[in-house]
Design a protein around this motif. Structure first.
Motif: not given
Length: 390
Positions: A256-281
């Motif tokens: 788990p302590y190793l897999f949290i690294i890709p999870l955090v990177i994925y979660a940042f990618a997901l959050s920022l993609l969501g922010m980009l998609i909703g920015y101009t709403a």
């Protein structure tokens, strides 16, 4: 940092915290229990025995002894298979023809028929395997017996009948458990839906509240607001995977302590993609509709129910822009195959590219809006400094 603190305060008082933990965890428990015993070991079949011989009865006993098949009924004469399969009391009809025992004694070949109800294909996988194994074993036994009666020793007879033998082994998901792909996909989709909708609402919410430029006009002030969503999503996913391992028996070999690294990177990618998609709403209510353009392709094309290899190459290339595509590959590689983190630089690099691209485009949109807002701000400032009596 003030914008980060402000976002943490908002998140802690919003429904997001409850949704990001309760939704995936409920899905993990419910679907994990539901599909924990998904392997069908005893598919019901009926047998039409037109031969009524000792050999046909022995063959029926061998069929019923298989771990994949349960013989529910045996009929002495031919019947319409549509009637036998009509009420789903059986999923297949096995037909043993007349003269089966006689032809077996004469060393002649005979066709054994099997009619399968393919309206639910998943219920037939075990039947196909069982019938093939039974027929193959029966053929080899009969052929070897015949050759041994002619004076050939058992080893030579086996070399003639079956010179090559196949040994196969299913790796990483030997029981074809749905928990490892379909249930896991449901959990990931729920987190994606909640996170992209929440992160996509940041800019419209701040704009409505007049706080978009409250802590400065640097895009970093907006970017850093993705941290709470990325952190909470990562924790929620890790907890959900742990539940699936305990409740549904999902294979998870990565530390788990190793897999949290890709999870955090994925979660940042997901959050920022969501922010980009909703920015101009224009308002928050429009964000959910926009995030569906990420939600549905992620469900269809990233390997939740079908392998990405089943899609044409253009669809596989389109999936590269979806963070879940790379998360699923990381799960299959690190969690299921026990791969090292260093072996998945391509997947991690793809997520970092998504983070960079989303940050770049969101920064450009933010700066453009900043320039548009600047003239009006200067006019308000000039109005404030002009003497009231002039």
């Amino acid at each position: 940092m003030k914008s980060l603190i402000d976002e943490w305060k908002y998140v802690s008082g919003s429904k997001y915290v409850r949704m990001i933990f309760i939704g995936p965890l409920i899905a993990a428990v419910f679907f994990g229990l539901m599909f924990s015993h998904n392997q069908i070991n005893k598919s019901p079949v009926v047998v039409i025995d037109e031969d009524h011989s000792e050999y046909s009865r022995q063959l029926i006993s061998k069929i019923n002894a298989s771990q994949y098949i349960s013989v529910k009924s045996v009929y002495a004469s031919r019947m319409d298979p549509e009637i036998l399969l009509a009420n789903e009391q059986a999923v297949a009809v096995i037909m043993l023809p007349n003269q089966l025992g006689v032809r077996q004694q004469q060393g002649k070949s005979t066709n054994v028929g099997i009619l399968m109800d393919n309206t639910m294909p998943s219920g037939l996988t075990g039947i196909r395997t069982a019938i093939q194994e039974i027929i193959q074993t029966e053929n080899m036994t009969l052929s070897m017996t015949s050759l041994m009666h002619k004076g050939m020793d058992a080893e030579a007879a086996k070399g003639i009948v079956s010179p090559l033998s196949l040994q196969q082994r299913m790796l990483f998901n030997p029981t074809t458990s749905y928990v490892g792909f379909m249930v896991l996909g449901f959990v990931n989709i729920i987190v994606l839906m909640i996170t992209t909708s929440a992160a996509g609402s940041i800019a419209p919410r701040l704009r409505q509240e007049g706080k978009l430029f409250a802590y400065g006009k640097s895009p970093f002030q907006l970017w850093i607001r993705s941290v709470p969503y990325a952190v909470l999503s990562s924790i929620s996913l890790l907890l959900s995977y742990g539940l699936l391992k305990q409740v549904g028996g999902m294979r998870f070999e990565a530390e788990p302590y190793l897999f949290i690294i890709p999870l955090v990177i994925y979660a940042f990618a997901l959050s920022l993609l969501g922010m980009l998609i909703g920015y101009t709403a224009k308002d928050i209510s429009k964000v959910s509709l926009r995030t569906s353009f990420v939600l549905y392709p992620s469900f269809l094309a990233t390997g939740i129910q079908l392998s990405p290899l089943a899609f044409p190459e253009p669809f596989q290339i389109i999936a590269w822009a979806l963070p879940m595509n790379w998360l699923n590959r990381l799960i299959r590689g690190m969690a299921f195959r026990e791969g090292a983190l260093t072996a998945y630089s391509q997947e991690l690099g793809a997520l970092l590219i998504i983070i960079g691209a989303a940050s770049l485009f969101m920064g450009l949109l933010y700066l453009r809006e900043t320039r548009k807002a600047s003239p009006s701000s200067e006019l308000l400032l000039n109005a404030d400094v002009v003497p009231s009596g002039s």
